[in-house]
Design an enzyme around this catalytic site. Structure first.
Site, short mmCIF file in Angstrom:
data_model
loop_
_atom_site.label_atom_id
_atom_site.label_comp_id
_atom_site.label_asym_id
_atom_site.label_seq_id
_atom_site.Cartn_x
_atom_site.Cartn_y
_atom_site.Cartn_z
N ARG A 130 -0.07 2.33 -11.66
CA ARG A 130 0.93 1.66 -10.84
C ARG A 130 2.31 2.23 -11.16
NH1 ARG A 130 -3.17 0.39 -9.15
NH2 ARG A 130 -4.02 -1.68 -8.64
N HIS A 173 0.83 -1.20 0.00
CA HIS A 173 0.00 0.00 0.00
C HIS A 173 0.87 1.25 0.00
CE1 HIS A 173 -3.98 -1.59 0.20
NE2 HIS A 173 -3.85 -2.15 1.40
N CYS A 180 0.49 1.78 -5.89
CA CYS A 180 -0.42 2.65 -6.64
C CYS A 180 0.18 4.05 -6.78
CB CYS A 180 -1.76 2.76 -5.92
SG CYS A 180 -2.64 1.19 -5.78
#
Length: 267
Positions: free
Chosen positions: A254, A171, A245
């Site tokens: 990405r 993340h 991301c």
């Protein structure tokens, strides 16, 4: 002189209608305030609470892995002024021929570990420039891996030190956000992967700042973008890929950071 026709008569019906409108206005205002408070709480939960919980859990997992692995073979550096370690009597008469040589990068052993179970934490990713030390778990599921603050290993890609591509995802925002500062990495920065048997050191070699979320080429055995083919490799090697991301607070695109294995240090 005013007549009865000029006098406006306010009936009970008018009063009731005005009272009803006031209640609707006040009720709507209360609902808006409540919705605003709930929205702020949700944002606080996503941006602060999930990070706090995930980071604490990840730190506990790293500590548990290190306890399980035990001390390194080379051990920590001795403190200044501490006495030298005792040497067994049977070895005191034999002088040391030479200092230990560093690992030969041309003789890199494959990852000797047992294939990890899904969602099992089995390694630690260390990125000194980012001050990052986070568990690596098998798989890239949100609930059982990424939302715990872990970095996830793409199933089907290689393991640390193996020929091919050891590909990871993490993340960038919320839930520990281990890869929040991934764009700060530069060529030559170290990326280490610690396991129970060895530490694998990669050097950052290339950065793909943006590509499609469906660009599977970045995690292939020879990583190369299918969307932006100017980024990637054409020859076999021992690679690491970090994906997350981009831009922040979105999942539209990405980014990928690639590194090459430069050394293996047995534990």
């Amino acid at each position: 002189m005013r007549t009865a026709a000029d006098v406006r008569v306010v009936g009970h019906g008018d009063r009731r209608r005005r009272a009803r409108r006031r209640r609707i206005l006040f009720g709507g205002g209360e609902l808006l305030v409540t919705a605003g408070v709930l929205l702020l709480l949700l944002v606080a939960h996503q941006l602060w609470w999930t990070n706090r919980e995930a980071r604490q859990g990840a730190e506990r997992t790293v500590a548990a892995l290190e306890r399980q692995w035990g001390p390194r073979a080379d051990g920590p550096a001795p403190e200044a002024g501490s006495p030298p370690p005792s040497t067994p009597a049977s070895t005191t008469s034999a002088p040391t021929a030479s200092a230990p040589r560093p690992p030969n990068p041309s003789r890199r052993p494959s990852y000797p570990g047992v294939r990890p179970r899904p969602a099992q934490a089995y390694a630690v990713l260390v990125v000194p420039r980012l001050g990052l030390r986070v568990p690596v778990a098998e798989g890239v599921g949100k609930a059982d891996v990424l939302d715990k603050g872990y970095v996830g290993h793409y199933p089907g890609t290689q393991q640390p030190g193996q020929e091919g591509n050891f590909a990871l995802a993490g993340h960038r925002n919320t839930h520990g956000e281990p890869f929040r500062y991934l764009p700060r990495l530069r060529r030559g920065d170290a990326i280490e992967v610690e396991t129970g048997t060895a530490t694998y050191t990669y050097d950052v070699d290339s950065v793909l700042p943006r590509t499609s979320a469906m660009d599977s080429g970045v995690v292939r055995a020879v990583p190369r973008s299918l969307v932006r083919p100017g980024y990637g490799y054409r020859e076999q090697g021992r690679y690491i890929t970090l994906t997350t991301c981009t831009p922040e607070f979105t999942s539209r695109y990405r980014m990928a950071v690639w590194g090459k294995l430069v050394s293996v240090r047995p534990r």
